[in-house]
Structures are given as structure tokens and as C-alpha cells.
Write an enzyme that holds these catalytic residues in place. Structure first.
Site, PDB file in Angstrom:
ATOM      1  N   ASP A  51       0.822  -1.213   0.000  1.00 47.89           N
ATOM      2  CA  ASP A  51       0.000   0.000   0.000  1.00 47.89           C
ATOM      3  C   ASP A  51       0.857   1.265   0.000  1.00 47.89           C
ATOM      4  O   ASP A  51       0.676   2.166   0.832  1.00 47.89           O
ATOM      5  CB  ASP A  51      -0.928   0.017   1.216  1.00 47.89           C
ATOM      6  CG  ASP A  51      -1.680  -1.285   1.421  1.00 47.89           C
ATOM      7  OD1 ASP A  51      -1.965  -1.959   0.409  1.00 47.89           O
ATOM      8  OD2 ASP A  51      -1.988  -1.621   2.572  1.00 47.89           O
ATOM      9  N   ASP A  64      -0.066  -5.495  17.645  1.00 52.11           N
ATOM     10  CA  ASP A  64       1.298  -5.451  17.118  1.00 52.11           C
ATOM     11  C   ASP A  64       1.630  -4.130  16.425  1.00 52.11           C
ATOM     12  O   ASP A  64       2.597  -4.059  15.675  1.00 52.11           O
ATOM     13  CB  ASP A  64       1.548  -6.618  16.143  1.00 52.11           C
ATOM     14  CG  ASP A  64       1.373  -7.973  16.816  1.00 52.11           C
ATOM     15  OD1 ASP A  64       1.667  -8.062  18.028  1.00 52.11           O
ATOM     16  OD2 ASP A  64       0.945  -8.922  16.151  1.00 52.11           O
ATOM     17  N   HIS A  74       0.471  -2.839  13.941  1.00 49.96           N
ATOM     18  CA  HIS A  74       0.489  -3.039  12.491  1.00 49.96           C
ATOM     19  C   HIS A  74      -0.577  -2.136  11.871  1.00 49.96           C
ATOM     20  O   HIS A  74      -1.781  -2.398  11.959  1.00 49.96           O
ATOM     21  CB  HIS A  74       0.223  -4.497  12.142  1.00 49.96           C
ATOM     22  CG  HIS A  74       0.449  -4.822  10.693  1.00 49.96           C
ATOM     23  ND1 HIS A  74       1.696  -4.953  10.147  1.00 49.96           N
ATOM     24  CD2 HIS A  74      -0.433  -5.023   9.681  1.00 49.96           C
ATOM     25  CE1 HIS A  74       1.592  -5.225   8.855  1.00 49.96           C
ATOM     26  NE2 HIS A  74       0.306  -5.278   8.546  1.00 49.96           N
ATOM     27  N   GLY A  83     -10.492  -8.424   7.958  1.00 44.69           N
ATOM     28  CA  GLY A  83     -11.749  -9.061   7.594  1.00 44.69           C
ATOM     29  C   GLY A  83     -12.963  -8.540   8.332  1.00 44.69           C
ATOM     30  O   GLY A  83     -14.047  -9.116   8.232  1.00 44.69           O
ATOM     31  N   LYS A  84     -12.810  -7.434   9.081  1.00 41.27           N
ATOM     32  CA  LYS A  84     -13.930  -6.849   9.809  1.00 41.27           C
ATOM     33  C   LYS A  84     -14.026  -5.360   9.477  1.00 41.27           C
ATOM     34  O   LYS A  84     -13.045  -4.747   9.072  1.00 41.27           O
ATOM     35  CB  LYS A  84     -13.753  -7.042  11.312  1.00 41.27           C
ATOM     36  CG  LYS A  84     -13.695  -8.499  11.757  1.00 41.27           C
ATOM     37  CD  LYS A  84     -13.525  -8.605  13.259  1.00 41.27           C
ATOM     38  CE  LYS A  84     -13.475 -10.066  13.705  1.00 41.27           C
ATOM     39  NZ  LYS A  84     -13.305 -10.187  15.169  1.00 41.27           N
ATOM     40  N   ASN A  99     -16.476   0.414   5.267  1.00 41.22           N
ATOM     41  CA  ASN A  99     -15.286   0.090   6.053  1.00 41.22           C
ATOM     42  C   ASN A  99     -14.324   1.275   6.042  1.00 41.22           C
ATOM     43  O   ASN A  99     -13.877   1.712   4.981  1.00 41.22           O
ATOM     44  CB  ASN A  99     -14.592  -1.146   5.481  1.00 41.22           C
ATOM     45  CG  ASN A  99     -13.576  -1.743   6.439  1.00 41.22           C
ATOM     46  OD1 ASN A  99     -13.583  -1.457   7.629  1.00 41.22           O
ATOM     47  ND2 ASN A  99     -12.706  -2.583   5.918  1.00 41.22           N
ATOM     48  N   SER A 151     -13.339  -0.334   1.632  1.00 45.44           N
ATOM     49  CA  SER A 151     -12.865  -1.666   1.277  1.00 45.44           C
ATOM     50  C   SER A 151     -14.027  -2.644   1.425  1.00 45.44           C
ATOM     51  O   SER A 151     -14.650  -2.711   2.487  1.00 45.44           O
ATOM     52  CB  SER A 151     -11.716  -2.073   2.208  1.00 45.44           C
ATOM     53  OG  SER A 151     -11.314  -3.405   1.980  1.00 45.44           O
ATOM     54  N   GLU A 204     -11.432  -1.928  -3.238  1.00 40.76           N
ATOM     55  CA  GLU A 204     -10.837  -1.147  -2.158  1.00 40.76           C
ATOM     56  C   GLU A 204      -9.796  -0.181  -2.729  1.00 40.76           C
ATOM     57  O   GLU A 204      -9.635  -0.053  -3.937  1.00 40.76           O
ATOM     58  CB  GLU A 204     -10.182  -2.067  -1.119  1.00 40.76           C
ATOM     59  CG  GLU A 204      -9.095  -2.967  -1.658  1.00 40.76           C
ATOM     60  CD  GLU A 204      -8.605  -3.970  -0.630  1.00 40.76           C
ATOM     61  OE1 GLU A 204      -9.251  -4.144   0.421  1.00 40.76           O
ATOM     62  OE2 GLU A 204      -7.556  -4.605  -0.873  1.00 40.76           O
ATOM     63  N   HIS A 260      -3.431  -1.513  -5.167  1.00 41.59           N
ATOM     64  CA  HIS A 260      -3.390  -0.462  -4.149  1.00 41.59           C
ATOM     65  C   HIS A 260      -2.430   0.648  -4.594  1.00 41.59           C
ATOM     66  O   HIS A 260      -1.387   0.892  -4.005  1.00 41.59           O
ATOM     67  CB  HIS A 260      -2.977  -0.995  -2.781  1.00 41.59           C
ATOM     68  CG  HIS A 260      -3.462  -0.106  -1.671  1.00 41.59           C
ATOM     69  ND1 HIS A 260      -4.337  -0.546  -0.710  1.00 41.59           N
ATOM     70  CD2 HIS A 260      -3.212   1.197  -1.392  1.00 41.59           C
ATOM     71  CE1 HIS A 260      -4.597   0.456   0.128  1.00 41.59           C
ATOM     72  NE2 HIS A 260      -3.925   1.522  -0.269  1.00 41.59           N
TER      73      HIS A 260
END
Length: 330
Positions: free
Chosen positions: A29, A82, A84, A107-108, A147, A167, A213, A283
């Protein structure tokens, strides 16, 4: 004669070295900006990865933006760990660099877009310091069918700031921001710019199909061009990522592809897709440097087990004003 042969060998070796491809650095990205002759690349990674380069070929790793995860992000997004951080977006306006970034659980749609600012990107400068402004927008399961990740800031002809993002779920969204960029302008108006067909039985907790996305809006020649990515990233050799585009006379759309189909109805003209050397590419972001346009994106390298690498390609425009990758990925 021997000396001549040695000289010739050295010349050939030097030419070969000069013609070698630039090193492929890890990236996901990627977005790009230039300050005082130095390019800075920001990307997904622990604390937001940062690289610098003077020539867009030789890159040096820099310290990440965040040494530790923003406290608000850990509280707002269960499952975020983490440090991230995903999909940053970098821009400059009125003396400040603005860095939007994504906090999410994979995924959420429990997601937030945050904002950090800095007066300089040069880590050696005495005034170098990232100041986190916290969350700008948030998507909430049970409330939103969109999202809040993959932000891209764009300004309209009047200079007003807008944020595109999104996304999967209900696709790519657009909202006008306040002048300080820290939240939506009032009254809030949420627009859909692009979407793909999606199983209506899926809930807001399942991304499912409708794989779209990573919006990026680039203004050129009287049009706003909306670039976005179709299909699936992040799967190494199984990645099917590809880039598509549509354009509009107005920033708010409607965006149409080359065949005249609306991106809101699943349209999109192909810009670049994967091949035997690159499993998937996507991306992307687009920039003009020294009167030349460039497509910046990541690809999954078939020669390196599908690991994600930085790619920068020259971008030209055909007679009808549609983007063409000058040197296709090989």
C-alpha cells in the site's frame, strides 16, 4: 591487446550494472511524496513503514511513524495488535504534512482512519515530530455497511478537502472534511463512488464478495480520475489484485469507465493486472514529478514466493485522456 580486452570487459560490466533494474524493496500500500529533493515512501507495516530515496531507485529504511500503537486505536478497535497500521496517505498543505492511516482488524469493518501531522519529513531536522490527531472517521458493525480504511485526501477546485476511502462491503465512499481535516464537515454527507456486486445476505461483519478497495483520486485535464483495486490482495501466489479506473467532471461523481458504465454499478476500465511474473498488482497512488506522471503500487513477486514489493511505472495518457502504463510490468 590484453589491456584492451580488460578495458572492454570493464565497460561491458559497467553498462550491465547501469541497466540493471532498481532493487525491489518490500512494500504494501505505498504512497509517495517529495521534500527538498528526497522522496519518502510510506506503507503498511509496524508503526507505518517509511523509506527514503533521492532517485526512486535506491531506498533507505527510516524509523516508523509510530514507535508504539496509538492508545486510542487499541481501545477503539478490538483485535488491533502489534502496532500493524494499514494503508497510509501522505499530503502537504499550508506548512504541514498530513498522514492519514488505517486501524482495523483483518476481515472486519471495526475500523478507524486516524491522522498525524508533521512540519517536516526529514528525521534529522530539529522540528521533526509526528503529532497524532486521533481518529477522523470510524465504521461500526451493526451501524455501517462500509469500512473505514484505505484513506485518500483530495481537494476540489475550490480547495475544499474530501476523503475517499473504503474496502469491500458497500464499496468506495467519499465525505467532505472540516478545514483542519480532523473530522467530517457538517452537515455530514456520505457518498458512494464505486461498488461491486455483493451478496445481500452477507452481514456487516462479513466482507464476503464485492472485492473493491484502495481508492486514489487524481485530477488531470479537466477530469477527476478514480483509481481503485479489484479482487484479492495479501494472498501471495494466490493474489488476484488488479487496478481499474473511472473518471468524472465533478469530484463527487458520477465516475464512468471507458465504456460509459458507472463505477457505482460495478464498472471500471482495467489499468494493470498481474501476470506470470507478478501474481497481482494493486493499491496504487498517482503523482506528478518534474512534469511526468507515475503509477506507484505494490505487486506480489513471483520470483520471491509472492512477497509484496514496491513498483513505480511511468504513466501516460491516450488520445481520449485515459491512463496507460508506459512500461507494462514484466
Amino acid at each position: 591487446m590484453k589491456a584492451l580486452l580488460c578495458l572492454l570487459a570493464l565497460l561491458v560490466a559497467g553498462l550491465a550494472a547501469h541497466c540493471q533494474s532498481p532493487p525491489l524493496i518490500p512494500a504494501h500500500d505505498p504512497v509517495l511524496i517529495r521534500q527538498n529533493g528526497t522522496y519518502y515512501m510510506f506503507g503498511t507495516g509496524k508503526g507505518i513503514t517509511v523509506w527514503s530515496s533521492r532517485d526512486r531507485q535506491t531506498w533507505k529504511p527510516e524509523k516508523p511513524v509510530f514507535a508504539s500503537a496509538p492508545a486510542w486505536a487499541v481501545q477503539a478497535v478490538p483485535g488491533f495488535r502489534d502496532n500493524h497500521i494499514w494503508a497510509p496517505d501522505i499530503s502537504y498543505h499550508d506548512g504541514l504534512y498530513y498522514l492519514f492511516y488505517s486501524i482495523s482488524a483483518f476481515g472486519k469493518n471495526t475500523s478507524c482512519i486516524g491522522l498525524a501531522v508533521n512540519k517536516t519529513l526529514d528525521a534529522s531536522a530539529p522540528n521533526y515530530k509526528w503529532e497524532d490527531k486521533g481518529p477522523v472517521i470510524q465504521s461500526v458493525p451493526g451501524r455501517d455497511m462500509w469500512n473505514a480504511i484505505d484513506p485518500n485526501l483530495v481537494r476540489d477546485e475550490a480547495g475544499k478537502p474530501w476523503l475517499s476511502f473504503g474496502s469491500f462491503w458497500d464499496g468506495i465512499k467519499l465525505v467532505q472534511l472540516r478545514a483542519d481535516l480532523t473530522g467530517p464537515a457538517q452537515p455530514e454527507q456520505w457518498r458512494t463512488l464505486a461498488r461491486r456486486p455483493r451478496n445481500p445476505a452477507l452481514t456487516d461483519s462479513l466482507p464476503g464478495d464485492g472485492a473493491i478497495e484502495a481508492p486514489f483520486i487524481f485530477r488531470k485535464g479537466g477530469y477527476y480520475y478514480l483509481f481503485t483495486s479489484f479482487d484479492y490482495c495479501c494472498r501471495g501466489p494466490e493474489s488476484t489484485y488488479k487496478m481499474v479506473v473511472g473518471r468524472a467532471k465533478s469530484l463527487t461523481g458520477p465516475y464512468l469507465d471507458q465504456a460509459g458504465k458507472s463505477l457505482e454499478q460495478g464498472g471500471g476500465t482495467l489499468v494493470l493486472e498481474g501476470n506470470k511474473s507478478w501474481f497481482g498488482v494493486g493499491h496504487n497512488s498517482v503523482y506528478t514529478f518534474d512534469n511526468a506522471d507515475y503509477l506507484v503500487f505494490h505487486g506480489y513477486d513471483a520470483t520471491d514466493k509472492g512477497r509484496s514489493k514496491l513498483r513505480i511505472e511511468s504513466l501516460s495518457w491516450d488520445a481520449q485522456g485515459w491512463p496507460v502504463v508506459k512500461h507494462a510490468v514484466k
